[in-house]
Each structure stands twice: as C-alpha cells, then as structure tokens.
Design a protein around this motif. Sequence first.
Motif, PDB file in Angstrom:
ATOM      1  N   LEU A 198       0.974  -1.127   0.063  1.00  0.00           N
ATOM      2  CA  LEU A 198      -0.127   0.100   0.514  1.00  0.00           C
ATOM      3  C   LEU A 198       0.944   0.881   0.383  1.00  0.00           C
ATOM      4  CD1 LEU A 198      -2.706   0.692   0.701  1.00  0.00           C
ATOM      5  CD2 LEU A 198      -3.055   0.631   2.610  1.00  0.00           C
ATOM      6  N   THR A 199       2.138   1.017   0.655  1.00  0.00           N
ATOM      7  CA  THR A 199       2.724   2.384   1.281  1.00  0.00           C
ATOM      8  C   THR A 199       3.583   2.684  -0.743  1.00  0.00           C
ATOM      9  OG1 THR A 199       3.381   1.451   3.089  1.00  0.00           O
ATOM     10  CG2 THR A 199       4.929   3.330   2.108  1.00  0.00           C
ATOM     11  N   LEU A 200       3.902   1.864  -0.863  1.00  0.00           N
ATOM     12  CA  LEU A 200       4.812   1.588  -2.187  1.00  0.00           C
ATOM     13  C   LEU A 200       3.327   2.500  -3.305  1.00  0.00           C
ATOM     14  CD1 LEU A 200       7.176   1.047  -4.149  1.00  0.00           C
ATOM     15  CD2 LEU A 200       6.331  -1.243  -4.353  1.00  0.00           C
ATOM     16  N   VAL A 201       2.376   1.724  -3.286  1.00  0.00           N
ATOM     17  CA  VAL A 201       1.769   2.343  -4.559  1.00  0.00           C
ATOM     18  C   VAL A 201       1.529   3.865  -4.483  1.00  0.00           C
ATOM     19  CG1 VAL A 201      -0.913   1.739  -5.638  1.00  0.00           C
ATOM     20  CG2 VAL A 201       1.009   0.333  -5.243  1.00  0.00           C
ATOM     21  N   LEU A 202       0.946   3.784  -2.872  1.00  0.00           N
ATOM     22  CA  LEU A 202      -0.085   4.949  -2.416  1.00  0.00           C
ATOM     23  C   LEU A 202       1.064   5.957  -2.175  1.00  0.00           C
ATOM     24  CD1 LEU A 202      -2.683   5.934  -1.868  1.00  0.00           C
ATOM     25  CD2 LEU A 202      -1.778   5.608   0.778  1.00  0.00           C
ATOM     26  N   LYS A 203       2.253   5.282  -2.371  1.00  0.00           N
ATOM     27  CA  LYS A 203       3.018   6.889  -1.219  1.00  0.00           C
ATOM     28  C   LYS A 203       4.078   7.381  -1.885  1.00  0.00           C
ATOM     29  CE  LYS A 203       1.930   6.533   3.349  1.00  0.00           C
ATOM     30  NZ  LYS A 203       1.683   5.619   4.481  1.00  0.00           N
ATOM     31  N   VAL A 204       4.676   6.482  -3.051  1.00  0.00           N
ATOM     32  CA  VAL A 204       5.871   5.936  -4.262  1.00  0.00           C
ATOM     33  C   VAL A 204       5.315   6.557  -5.585  1.00  0.00           C
ATOM     34  CG1 VAL A 204       8.122   4.695  -4.559  1.00  0.00           C
ATOM     35  CG2 VAL A 204       7.197   4.396  -2.511  1.00  0.00           C
ATOM     36  N   PHE A 205       4.166   6.533  -5.715  1.00  0.00           N
ATOM     37  CA  PHE A 205       3.815   6.620  -6.988  1.00  0.00           C
ATOM     38  C   PHE A 205       2.729   7.421  -7.080  1.00  0.00           C
ATOM     39  CE2 PHE A 205       5.262   2.384  -7.124  1.00  0.00           C
ATOM     40  CZ  PHE A 205       6.363   2.643  -8.366  1.00  0.00           C
ATOM     41  N   ALA A 206       1.147   7.534  -6.183  1.00  0.00           N
ATOM     42  CA  ALA A 206       0.105   7.737  -6.878  1.00  0.00           C
ATOM     43  C   ALA A 206      -0.001   9.447  -6.065  1.00  0.00           C
ATOM     44  CB  ALA A 206      -0.962   7.405  -5.761  1.00  0.00           C
ATOM     45  N   LEU A 207       0.618   9.013  -4.920  1.00  0.00           N
ATOM     46  CA  LEU A 207       0.516  11.089  -4.431  1.00  0.00           C
ATOM     47  C   LEU A 207       2.086  11.873  -4.982  1.00  0.00           C
ATOM     48  CD1 LEU A 207       0.136  10.300  -0.543  1.00  0.00           C
ATOM     49  CD2 LEU A 207      -1.910  11.135  -2.392  1.00  0.00           C
ATOM     50  N   PRO A 208       2.887  11.477  -5.203  1.00  0.00           N
ATOM     51  CA  PRO A 208       3.311  11.988  -6.418  1.00  0.00           C
ATOM     52  C   PRO A 208       3.417  12.868  -7.519  1.00  0.00           C
ATOM     53  CG  PRO A 208       4.690  10.844  -5.061  1.00  0.00           C
ATOM     54  CD  PRO A 208       3.432  10.001  -4.790  1.00  0.00           C
ATOM     55  N   TYR A 209       2.659  11.692  -7.615  1.00  0.00           N
ATOM     56  CA  TYR A 209       2.319  12.171  -8.882  1.00  0.00           C
ATOM     57  C   TYR A 209       1.100  13.194  -8.830  1.00  0.00           C
ATOM     58  CZ  TYR A 209      -0.561  11.410 -13.489  1.00  0.00           C
ATOM     59  OH  TYR A 209      -0.911  11.414 -14.661  1.00  0.00           O
ATOM     60  N   ILE A 210      -0.069  12.966  -8.412  1.00  0.00           N
ATOM     61  CA  ILE A 210      -1.020  13.768  -8.111  1.00  0.00           C
ATOM     62  C   ILE A 210       0.301  15.056  -7.578  1.00  0.00           C
ATOM     63  CG2 ILE A 210      -3.014  14.679  -6.952  1.00  0.00           C
ATOM     64  CD1 ILE A 210      -3.698  11.425  -5.898  1.00  0.00           C
ATOM     65  N   LEU A 211       0.691  15.106  -6.814  1.00  0.00           N
ATOM     66  CA  LEU A 211       0.781  16.145  -6.675  1.00  0.00           C
ATOM     67  C   LEU A 211       2.011  16.931  -7.656  1.00  0.00           C
ATOM     68  CD1 LEU A 211       2.872  15.157  -3.181  1.00  0.00           C
ATOM     69  CD2 LEU A 211       0.774  17.216  -3.490  1.00  0.00           C
ATOM     70  N   HIS A 212       2.591  16.154  -8.726  1.00  0.00           N
ATOM     71  CA  HIS A 212       3.225  16.503  -9.799  1.00  0.00           C
ATOM     72  C   HIS A 212       2.310  17.309 -10.712  1.00  0.00           C
ATOM     73  CE1 HIS A 212       7.636  16.251  -9.488  1.00  0.00           C
ATOM     74  NE2 HIS A 212       7.524  15.093  -9.346  1.00  0.00           N
ATOM     75  N   ARG A 213       1.273  16.700 -11.105  1.00  0.00           N
ATOM     76  CA  ARG A 213      -0.389  17.030 -11.943  1.00  0.00           C
ATOM     77  C   ARG A 213      -0.553  18.169 -11.107  1.00  0.00           C
ATOM     78  NH1 ARG A 213      -5.303  13.603 -12.902  1.00  0.00           N
ATOM     79  NH2 ARG A 213      -5.980  15.203 -11.419  1.00  0.00           N
ATOM     80  N   LEU A 214      -0.738  18.360 -10.095  1.00  0.00           N
ATOM     81  CA  LEU A 214      -1.217  19.967  -9.041  1.00  0.00           C
ATOM     82  C   LEU A 214      -0.536  20.801  -9.670  1.00  0.00           C
ATOM     83  CD1 LEU A 214      -2.472  19.024  -5.333  1.00  0.00           C
ATOM     84  CD2 LEU A 214      -4.161  20.360  -7.285  1.00  0.00           C
TER      85      LEU A 214
END
Lengths: 317, 226
Positions: free
Chosen positions: B72-88
Amino acid sequence: MNVYALFAQLLELVIALLLAPLLTGWVNQCRAWLQNRSAPPLLQTYYTLSKLFHKDVLIAHNASSLFRAAPYIIFACMALASAIVPTLSTELIFAPAADAIALVGLFALARVFIALAGMDVGTSFGSMGSRREMLVGFLAEPALLMVFFTASLISQSTSLSTIVDTLAHSEFAIYPSLAFAGVAFTMVSLAENARVPIDNPTTHLELTMIHEAMILEYSGRHLALIEWASSLKLFAYSCLGLALFFPFGIPATAEPAALSFALVILVVKLAMGGAALALIETLNAKLRIFRAPEFLGTAFLLAVLAMLVHLLLEAGP
Amino acid sequence: MSTALLHTVPLSGQVINLCAALMLLLGFAMLAQRRVLSLINLFMLQGVVLFASTLIVALTTKQSHLLYSAGLTLVLKVFALPYILHRLIRKLSVKWDVETLLNIPTTMLVGIGLVVIAFNVAQPISQLSGTITRATIGIALACVLLSFLMMITRSKAVPQVIAFLAMENALFFAATSATYGMPMVVELGIALDVMVGMVILGVFFFHIRQQFDSLDIRHMERSKDA
C-alpha cells in the motif's frame, strides 16, 4: 619501537607528497571530461609545480617576514597532517603523538597563516579572501570536530589509528550515524578544499575568489609550495574520508607485503573518490558567498544528528 | 563497548535502523528545501524508505499484514501521491521557491532541539516496547515533530500539504516500529483518508487561488466572510 612502523610512516609521507599532485591532476582531468572540455594531462600539476620552482620569487615591497615564512609553515602543516592520517597502515610512529583533535588544530594553524599572509601585503583582494576564508573556516571546523566525535564515540578513542582500526577490523555492522557523518564530512571537505559549491579552484574572477584571492601576491617557489600544500590538503581530506567511511583494506600491521597491498587499494579508492569529487563539482553550481553559512550549517546539523543517532540507535539503553 | 552492544542487534534490525536514520535525514532535507519540486521528490524518497523498512519488518517478523501495508505504501506514497502532487503543480503552474516564515538555519536549529526532545520522550516508551525496532520510535517521533515544524514555518499551501503527508509517513513508521503496525482496517482507513484528503486539498488549492490569486494561506486569515 618498531622498525616497520617507522618505515610505514616514512613511506606514507613520501606517498602523500608524491601522490597529492597526481590526485589534483586526476580530479581536474575528470572534471574536464565531464564538462566536455579537452582534459589537461594527468601530470599537469607536476609540470606547474616544477615550472614555479624554477621561477624567481617576486615579493611586494611592504611584505613582512611572515609573508615569506607562511608558505613553508603551511606546507609543513599539510605534510604533517597527511602523515598523521592512517592511509597505508594503522601502525604508525606518529599515531600516539597526534589525535583527531590535533589534526583539526593543524588545519586551523595552516588556515591562520594563509589568512595572515593574504592580509600581509595589504591588497584589497587579499584581505577580502582572508576574511572569507575565516568565515568558511569557523563554520567548517565545528562540523569537522563533530564528525570526529561521532567516530570517536563509536570506537571510544580520539586517536585516528584506533578509530580506523575499530572501523576496519571489527565485525561488519551498519552504522547509520556514520552515514550522516559521511555526508557532513563530504560537505566540510568541499568547503575546506575550496571546491565548487563554496569556492571555484579555477576561477579567474577576483570577486568570487576565496582561496585564490589570498595567494594572488605569491609567485615562484612560494606559490609552488602553497599549491603543493593545497594538493596535500585535498589528499589528506580524501584519505581521511576513505579511512573513516571506507576503511576496508587498511591493515593493522606494517609488514611490507600488507603495505604494498594497501597502497594498491588506496590508489584505486582515491581514483574513485577523485572521480566522485569531479562529479559533485560538475553537478553543482557555485553558491553565493552568503549561502555558504547555510551550506556549512547543514553540515554541522548533520554531524550533530550523527551523534544523536549514534546515542539513540547504537549505544543501546 | 558500544560496538559490542551494536552487534547484539541482528542485521535486519541494523538495516531498519539505517532506514530510520534516512527518514530523519529526509525530514531535515525537506525542512531545508526551498523548491516545491524537490520537496515532492524528497517526499517520494521518504515513501521509498518507508516501504523498504516496512518490507524488512514484514519479512523478518513474518507478519503477513505488514506485507500488504508495505505494498500500500509503495503504490500510494511512492507513485500515486507524488504523481497527483506533480500534476497539481503543473496545473497550478507554480514552481516557485518556497517562502519560509523563519530563515532556514534557524529552522534547522529548532529542528535539532525537537529531535533531542523527541529522543528523550521516546526513551521510556521504547523500553516498554518489545519489538526489534524499538530504538527507532524516537526517530519516528522526531520525524512527526519535524513535519509539524515544517507545517508551521511554511506559508504556502502546497508545502504545508506535503508536510502533512510527511507527518502521516512518520506516524506510519512509528506504528510499524512500535507495534509491528496497526490492524489492517485502521491502516486501510488511514491510507484512504490521506488519499481523500489529498483530493480535497487539491480542490481547495484551486479555490484558494481563484479567491486570492495566490496560494499564500496568510491571505485566508484576513478574509472576513470565511
């Protein structure tokens, strides 16, 4: 007293004197490759030194005797410093005489003299360089001491030989504190050796100079000695970093076979370290001088953290 | 003496200690960082370290639910959240330097003080805990406090959100090191909360910017009709 220890000590001094310009040349060559320039020959530093030794010395009219004595003192300090650092063996004659704190003192002594010499003639660039050097020095020194204290806490001694012995020959263990200390040490040695984030060793712009500004007035053999001394300083710092953080292959004895093996390992490690230094210098831009306190403050912070982490994680309850 | 003590810790424990030290280092790096983009990258690195340490704890203690939370950490904190932040960041077209309320060296000094406090506070707690990773509780607590400090000293909305996420990272790390992780339900809940919180905050960013033409949250203090 051990004859081998004396031999190892002398060999180490000679190796330092001979290899130091080579290390500088190697770093310059790597830097040129990385920056897409045609590289100077590997032995360029030796050519420069021999050229300078054959030139006449020109001294300003109002220079005092301190100005003339300073290059010798600085050179002697750096030569002694590179003799103290255990590079080839931890069994050295000088080892009981000077510990890590004395080593920091030696570097400080050299710094005081080069700063005084920079101010001696009274040119504005010289005194500006001296003041900047002292600014960098007073911030870098506590960080360096903290790094040594962390290593001393691990090995329960401030003697460099004992520290390296403990780190190199004890059972394998991961020391998180040493990782912090290593980063702090790298930052300090970049600043102390007038390397890129703080100072540019090849700059020709007087306003950004630190080290070069102090030695603008020197010429001939004086300049050669100072250049050689700064090569020795880089060599001493590199060996210190390798001895503290990559101590594999430094033997505890001073047998000739062990020494020659250690020499090969040292050269390989220095070559890699020099390439890494060139890489750091290429990837970073020079900081504004007002950012230097922040850079060195971070180094100090990391060194303090190293000590705290050691006390929490490694010392046990 | 200390070296002898250190060797009583097994290798996996040493690697976890190393991860803890890296967490602390990254915490300080985030505190000192001026650029938003680098801040996001540091946050991603923190996620990687967290993933590694959770994985090692899971493998050495054979706790299967920790494996799921590592994933969960890998998916959420390494890929999803940074991706969302970058897009924001791209959408808001903000790559500004972070504005700090205190200057950075002062913040770092305060940070050291916080670390000392956290270590002292955690000392008795970690003696109660029986896990192999108990020494890292102090560091986890220090990371939480550092993230708090970052939230306090930043005036823009995006760094504050990153600080909030980093705090969640540190809490997760504390939970893993103190008790081998919380029950799966709790962890899933927290992960979803963070995810939803992130989405809501993303919407907020746009509203704040529309309202005040800036993401500086100090503008919000002056608004009367809030």
